[in-house]
Design a protein around this motif. Structure first.
Motif, short mmCIF file in Angstrom:
data_model
loop_
_atom_site.label_atom_id
_atom_site.label_comp_id
_atom_site.label_asym_id
_atom_site.label_seq_id
_atom_site.Cartn_x
_atom_site.Cartn_y
_atom_site.Cartn_z
N ASN A 185 -11.00 -17.03 -16.63
CA ASN A 185 -11.39 -15.61 -16.64
C ASN A 185 -10.53 -14.88 -15.60
OD1 ASN A 185 -12.70 -13.24 -17.10
ND2 ASN A 185 -14.54 -13.78 -15.94
N CYS A 186 -9.30 -14.53 -15.99
CA CYS A 186 -8.36 -13.98 -15.02
C CYS A 186 -7.73 -12.69 -15.56
CB CYS A 186 -7.26 -15.00 -14.70
SG CYS A 186 -6.35 -15.55 -16.16
N VAL A 187 -7.05 -11.96 -14.67
CA VAL A 187 -6.41 -10.72 -15.08
C VAL A 187 -5.02 -11.03 -15.65
CG1 VAL A 187 -7.66 -9.37 -13.36
CG2 VAL A 187 -5.42 -10.34 -12.78
N ARG A 188 -4.47 -10.05 -16.39
CA ARG A 188 -3.13 -10.21 -16.95
C ARG A 188 -2.09 -10.21 -15.83
NH1 ARG A 188 -4.16 -11.96 -22.10
NH2 ARG A 188 -5.44 -10.47 -23.26
N LEU A 213 -1.14 -12.64 -34.31
CA LEU A 213 -2.40 -13.34 -34.53
C LEU A 213 -3.11 -13.40 -33.19
CD1 LEU A 213 -1.09 -16.31 -36.70
CD2 LEU A 213 -2.16 -14.21 -37.51
N ALA A 214 -4.41 -13.20 -33.19
CA ALA A 214 -5.14 -13.18 -31.92
C ALA A 214 -6.47 -13.89 -32.05
CB ALA A 214 -5.36 -11.73 -31.47
N ILE A 215 -6.88 -14.47 -30.92
CA ILE A 215 -8.22 -15.04 -30.84
C ILE A 215 -8.73 -14.86 -29.42
CG2 ILE A 215 -7.42 -17.40 -30.28
CD1 ILE A 215 -9.84 -18.38 -31.98
N PRO A 219 -8.23 -7.10 -16.82
CA PRO A 219 -8.86 -8.33 -17.31
C PRO A 219 -8.55 -8.49 -18.81
CG PRO A 219 -10.50 -6.60 -17.00
CD PRO A 219 -9.22 -6.08 -16.43
N GLY A 220 -8.48 -9.72 -19.25
CA GLY A 220 -8.18 -9.95 -20.67
C GLY A 220 -8.77 -11.25 -21.15
N ASP A 221 -9.18 -11.28 -22.41
CA ASP A 221 -9.72 -12.52 -22.96
C ASP A 221 -9.11 -12.85 -24.32
OD1 ASP A 221 -10.88 -10.64 -24.56
OD2 ASP A 221 -12.92 -11.41 -24.39
N ALA A 268 -5.86 -16.44 -20.52
CA ALA A 268 -7.11 -15.73 -20.83
C ALA A 268 -8.10 -16.65 -21.54
CB ALA A 268 -6.82 -14.51 -21.71
N LEU A 269 -7.57 -17.66 -22.26
CA LEU A 269 -8.45 -18.61 -22.95
C LEU A 269 -8.97 -19.67 -21.99
CD1 LEU A 269 -6.56 -19.22 -26.31
CD2 LEU A 269 -8.41 -17.62 -25.83
#
Length: 895
Positions: free
Chosen positions: A281-284, A297-299, A243-245, A277-278
């Motif tokens: 709500n899913c897996v990579r 850069l990440a958010i 999972p990733g967000d 992910a944005l």
């Protein structure tokens, strides 16, 4: 206006010398003994929190270490490491990136000093920061040796932020080498680096398709929330199936994208991954591995939701609807509130490829459609509709009976927003043509000076009272000296204004006349004659008075008096001196015939030249000219002569909020909410005009004789064009981004408002309450150890709101917009419209004791003579004024 150029440690009774108006708009005779307020519960023994700093007013950089041999010597790797270690001890450098540190260190110069050399003297201005490379130095305070500095130590760090007197004398003991950087180099370099970094990050964001539909404000909020992540070669950034967000945007380096063990592609600078992910709500769906050193850069989804206020997909669709409606030549005629209500009520439907979205034979005026995602086509494929397209906008706004001649089919996955005609008309308040006509009248009503301070609700009620009247060519709408009882707004045609049988001018569509007659029973001062056929909206006095009560009417009368700019210096009589600041003096003056009182601020031209504050005065005037708000000090006009610059302003009778809250003790939550709500509408007015105040604190807020706050002293306010970097403000109320030099905007005012709210409910400021040294205050602000007193109710709703306002991320302080801030649950009981018309009962009406009536004791001497005598009593450095190279000799042309 104006700023103290040294750190004063004010006593309880001291006056903040930076403020030319905050200390003077309150009458001298209304001052109440400070002892009255000492019995105020948990509120600490109070004193003002020092003067504000304004680095725009600094002298030229002081030459520290005047006997040193200064060179641009190259540094070894070990010297760089030693400097970095020294810098790591100071908060000023802790927020810098590794690249920024290297750049700053590269700017540091090599200072070689002999024994017994003075680096700088106590109480003298300072401009440099130093790191000891070799040798030893003495730290001497008030003639006493207090410390020995050795290699690896540093000193003078506060000089990098602003001009302030040195707190000690520094003297070499033996041959010494220092690495030094001056304030101007440090601040300029930092500004350039942060500006470049911000613009680069913004450019990256704008290349990502899912962010392109965001507004400018939303993108700016997004950039402020980005975090930087570094990865070493072969490090896994994300793993397939997990999972990733987090969404990643590659700023430097190369990565490999691997799916089921097979590389599917490599990505480099400007590429991105994890956008799903944005959105969901899913897996990579793949593993991403760093091939080289990588900087991203990440958010995260949670951060994005906090910044934008909802899920990204929802924000994208809302923006798409807004853009589509703005592009429609029909719907765009509605007001912003009407459009927003339509957007909120539209329902989104999803169709799969090949599904029928709109059936043939359906009337086009039955519903309004906005294509959010995908395309629509007819069976033959000859007609294609793309995203951002409005369907039915013409028909829903008129009585047309056209139908869709053939089915419209989804091409790919399609999302479409829909609203029925019936719901559409309920939301806008009636049939489209009728509402557009009303909107036209509403827009003009808002421009009428006497209505500017009315609430939206009152304006709409007045609009509904408008009657349409038609006049033929040559008809007199009214004649000079007729009794007046109506306001007229021209809908179509032109009219002539005739005074004493002479045509004065011609006025046309959307001009208005007779506005004073709804307030006063005056006779008409001119005749109005129709030139051709004319249609007017008419508002009769009886309808106006049915909506406006006597309190609001009296309020409007006061505002009209302030809007009269037909005042000259020769019309004014000085009543007395109200107070003096560093750069000027403020007098209570009265109009000879109208008996209206004003505050007159005067600034000597020789002081303007001495302190080089021309640009500051021009900016202050420019800011004040844009402001017309019932809770903001009103500038009437400015004057100039060969001796001085003059600001004629509204005279505010009342007390500083600083004194009022100490009279009240700890504020209840409802009382705090009243003052904070007023500050919100004040900041809304400022920020809508891109004005950042930068020194919000109780000393700069008056509580007038109605008990309502009024913002004064705009000497450090600025009209923003992008981000700004100047260190401005009072340390205890200063937002962290001002201190760190990363650039800032209007959210710094929300931080200051958060400090004030904390002060209301806790009796002290949250950071550095017991500190007077700005450096120590800044350190505590950046440490951000926000704690509430143990005795404060843990469930108090205001606590959560304080935490929001004092968030380190500026974009989160107002929840994303001023509209979202006003809908915060803490404000659920606030009647915003009633605040603007002063219909909410204030917590306290200031006690104003006058020793003399404003109408009595008129002074009959020459205004210039009186001012000159007062100026002679003002301390002023005996330095010959200089015109700096490049100064604008015509800087005062608009005064």
């Amino acid at each position: 206006m104006g700023v103290c150029m040294s750190i004063a440690k004010p006593s309880i009774h001291s006056v903040d010398s930076r403020s030319l108006l905050s200390t003077v708009l309150v009458q001298e005779e209304q001052k109440i003994s400070l002892n009255t307020f000492e019995n105020s519960g948990a509120r600490k023994l109070f004193k003002k929190k020092g003067s504000a700093f304004d680095s725009r007013l600094e002298e030229e950089i002081t030459l520290d270490a005047p006997t040193a041999v200064v060179t641009d010597k190259d540094k070894t790797r070990r010297e760089v490491d030693n400097i970095k270690y020294a810098l790591s001890k100071h908060f000023i450098f802790n927020s810098l990136t590794e690249d920024q540190l290297d750049f700053i260190i590269g700017k540091m110069k090599h200072y070689a000093l002999s024994p017994d050399a003075i680096v700088f003297m106590q109480d003298q201005p300072g401009g440099n920061f130093f790191v000891v490379a070799s040798g030893k130095l003495q730290v001497i305070i008030n003639g006493t040796l207090t410390k020995i500095l050795k290699p690896g130590d540093s000193f003078g760090e506060l000089a990098l932020l602003h001009d302030t007197p040195r707190s000690a004398t520094i003297k070499t003991i033996e041959k010494t080498v220092l690495w030094g950087v001056d304030r101007q180099t440090f601040r300029t370099t930092l500004e350039q680096l942060n500006s470049m970094n911000y613009q680069e990050n913004l450019n990256f964001i704008e290349t990502v398709p899912i962010f392109q539909i965001l507004t400018v404000q939303q993108r700016d909020a997004l950039v402020s929330s980005l975090s930087t992540h570094a990865f070493y070669p072969q490090q896994r950034i994300v793993n397939e199936g997990e999972p990733g967000d987090l969404f990643y945007l590659i700023k430097e380096g190369t990565v490999s994208c691997v799916k089921e063990g097979q590389e599917i592609r490599s990505m480099g600078r400007g590429d991105y991954f994890g956008e799903q992910a944005l959105l969901h709500n899913c897996v990579r769906t793949a593993t991403v591995i760093a091939i080289t050193q990588v900087k991203c850069l990440a958010i995260g989804r949670d951060s994005l939701t906090k910044v934008l206020g909802s899920k990204l997909q929802h924000i994208i669709y809302i923006n798409t609807q807004r853009i589509a409606l703005e592009r429609s030549p029909y719907i765009s005629q509605l007001t912003r509130d009407q459009v927003e209500s339509i957007i909120r009520s539209m329902r989104v439907h999803t169709f799969q490829h090949g599904q029928i979205v709109i059936n043939a034979g359906i009337e086009k005026g039955v519903a309004l459609y906005i294509l959010l995602k995908g395309n629509l086509r007819n069976h033959s494929g000859t007609k294609v509709y793309e995203s951002l397209c409005c369907l039915g906008d013409l028909d829903i706004t008129g009585n047309f009976n056209e139908i869709y001649p053939e089915e419209l089919i989804a091409e790919g996955k399609v999302d479409i927003a829909v609203i029925s005609r019936a719901e559409f008309e309920i939301l806008i308040g009636g049939e489209f043509i009728e509402i557009i006509n009303k909107n036209e009248a509403l827009a003009v009503l808002k421009k009428v000076q006497i209505f500017r301070d009315l609430s939206q609700d009152k304006i709409i009620r007045l609009m509904n009272c408008l009657k349409l009247e038609e006049f033929q060519d040559g008809d007199f709408i009214f004649k000079q000296n007729d009794p007046g009882d109506s306001l007229f707004i021209i809908k179509t045609g032109r009219v002539e204004v005739i005074k004493n049988h002479i045509r004065v001018r011609t006025v046309a569509k959307h001009d208005y006349f007779g506005e004073r007659s709804v307030l006063y029973n005056d006779l008409r001062t001119a005749s109005i004659k129709a030139s051709g056929q004319v249609t007017c909206w008419v508002l009769h006095q009886k309808d106006f008075l049915n909506i406006i009560n006597d309190d609001i009417k009296n309020l409007l009368v006061k505002r009209i008096q302030l809007q009269d700019t037909n005042v000259n210096l020769q019309d004014l009589i000085i009543k007395k001196t109200l107070g003096r600041g560093m750069f000027g003096i403020v007098f209570l003056v009265m109009h000879k015939s109208k008996k209206t009182c004003y505050a007159l601020k005067t600034v000597e031209r020789k002081k303007v030249l001495r302190y080089q504050i021309q640009n500051n005065l021009v900016l202050e005037r420019k800011v004040l000219m844009q402001l017309d708000h019932i809770m903001i000090m009103k500038l009437i006009r400015t004057f100039k002569d060969e001796k001085r610059i003059y600001f004629l302003t509204e005279y505010v009778r009342g007390q500083e909020l600083f004194d009022v809250i100490r009279q009240m003790g700890l504020l209840s939550e409802s009382d705090a909410k009243f003052y904070i709500s007023c500050l919100v509408v004040i900041l809304e007015h400022l920020h809508e005009r891109d004005i950042v105040y930068r020194d919000l604190k109780p000393e700069n807020i008056m509580v007038d004789d109605d008990g309502y706050p009024k913002l004064i002293d705009f000497g450090v306010a600025k009209i923003l064009q992008g981000r700004t970097f100047t260190i401005v403000g009072t340390p205890h109320y200063m937002a962290p981004e001002i201190i760190t030099g990363k650039g800032y905007g209007t959210p710094v005012d929300y931080w200051s408002m958060g400090i004030i709210l904390y002060e209301f409910i806790c009796g002290s400021v949250p950071f550095g309450e017991d500190e007077e040294d700005p450096f120590a205050i800044y350190q505590k602000i950046l440490d951000h150890n926000l704690m509430f007193p143990s005795w404060l109710d843990q469930s108090l709703p205001a606590r959560v709101f304080v935490e929001q306002l004092l968030h380190l991320n500026p974009s989160l302080r107002n929840g994303g917009s001023i509209q979202k801030l006003k809908t915060n649950s803490w404000f659920s009981t606030v009647l915003w419209e009633n605040l603007l018309s002063k219909q909410v009962k204030p917590p306290l009406i200031p006690l104003i004791v006058e020793t003399e009536s404003a109408q009595s004791g008129l002074l009959h001497f020459n205004l210039d003579d009186y001012i000159s005598k007062e100026e002679a009593n003002s301390a002023f450095p005996s330095i010959t004024p200089k015109q700096r190279p490049g100064s604008n000799l015509n800087w005062d042309e608009d005064f």
